[in-house]
Scaffold this active site. Structure first.
Site: not given
Ligand code: AMP
Length: 280
Positions: A31, A37, A152, A187, A189
């Site tokens: 989320g 995303h 990641d 991100s 974060r």
């Molecule tokens: P998360 O919600 O942070 O667990 O991320 C969910 C998915 O989105 C994971 O496959 C991440 O690698 C991808 N993701 C997060 N940030 C980025 C970004 N800046 N560019 C591309 N994919 C991302």
């Protein structure tokens, strides 16, 4: 868009979709959705008939001292983002739905060889938690394809390996990192950064780009390249966790850089741990 919270409800939908031979694209997330995303969703739409996104802040990938409680959870806003992105199904399970016997009592999948290095050194619990939840989500949703960000990179590599090792009939698609205008990888974060930390944070991308230019000019010493990156990060107030150049299949550190190797970085800006990577 349907929002479903239980395994029973989503499996009813999956059964219908499978009967029609539908190509199901799946994107697991925690989320706090952003452009990164959204780019995974767009790619999924290009490849698949149906796009399913999950939102689950997975407790098993957080250590007790990490940010599980303060991790952002703007659920209504996320629903709007997903509706606008034409997602077909949002799966948002509760913790008991995912870990019915308790999060410490469930079956684990471990891949020590790839999980213990790099981010796994500082966050030893992390990839065990990721594999646990992704495996469970894959079994619930049975996607044709699943989309993960290259942002990641170690996670993407480990998931590709799990799928190969366990002969799972799922195609894993890695998608490029989406960045802010100044190069900082987007991100969930990044909101933890203060304004001055935010300004310094783009150094990670600048340092990786400077290394890429050095490589294009003939520099092949990984030691020299990583030392230069470290210096630039330290000058800009980062505390470095690791800077390394790896072979992308094994994630082992290389001494001499060849085309396709990747710089991987984890560094703290204040209390916020940022990770990023770039292909050389
Ligand atoms: P998360 O919600 O942070 O667990 O991320 C969910 C998915 O989105 C994971 O496959 C991440 O690698 C991808 N993701 C997060 N940030 C980025 C970004 N800046 N560019 C591309 N994919 C991302």
């Amino acid at each position: 868009m349907k929002t479903l919270h239980t395994i029973a409800d989503i499996q009813d939908q999956i059964t219908l979709l499978k009967q029609k031979n539908t190509c199901i694209g799946f994107i697991p997330t925690m989320g706090a959705l952003h452009e990164g995303h959204r780019s995974l969703i767009n790619t999924a739409h290009q490849h698949c008939d149906i796009v399913i996104v999950s939102i689950f802040v997975n407790p098993t990938q957080f250590a007790p001292n990490e940010d599980l409680d303060r991790y952002p959870r703007p659920f209504e806003k996320d629903q709007e983002v997903l509706k606008n992105a034409k997602v077909d199904i949002l799966f948002a399970p509760t913790e008991t739905e995912i870990y019915p016997t308790g999060k410490h009592k469930t079956t684990q999948i471990i891949l020590p060889y790839l999980s213990k290095k790099l981010c796994g050194k500082t966050r030893p619990h992390f990839f065990k938690g990721v594999l646990m939840v992704v495996n469970r989500l894959f079994n619930i949703i049975q996607p044709t394809m699943a989309f993960f960000g290259e942002k990641d990179f170690q996670q993407l590599t480990i998931i590709k390996r799990m799928v190969t090792d366990l002969v799972m009939p799922i195609q894993i698609i890695g998608c490029p990192t989406i960045r802010e205008k100044d190069g900082l990888a987007i991100s969930s974060r990044n909101i933890y950064l203060s304004p001055s930390e935010r300004r310094n944070a783009s150094t990670i991308f600048q340092a990786m780009q400077a290394a890429k230019i050095q490589v294009s000019q003939g520099q092949i010493s990984a030691k020299k390249l990583t030392q230069d990156i470290q210096l630039m990060l330290i000058k800009n107030h980062f505390k470095v966790d690791y800077v390394t150049i790896v072979d992308t299949t094994t994630l082992t550190t290389v001494k001499t850089v060849k085309s396709g190797d990747r710089i991987l970085i984890a560094a703290y800006m204040g209390k916020t741990r940022l990770i990023d990577n770039l292909s050389l």
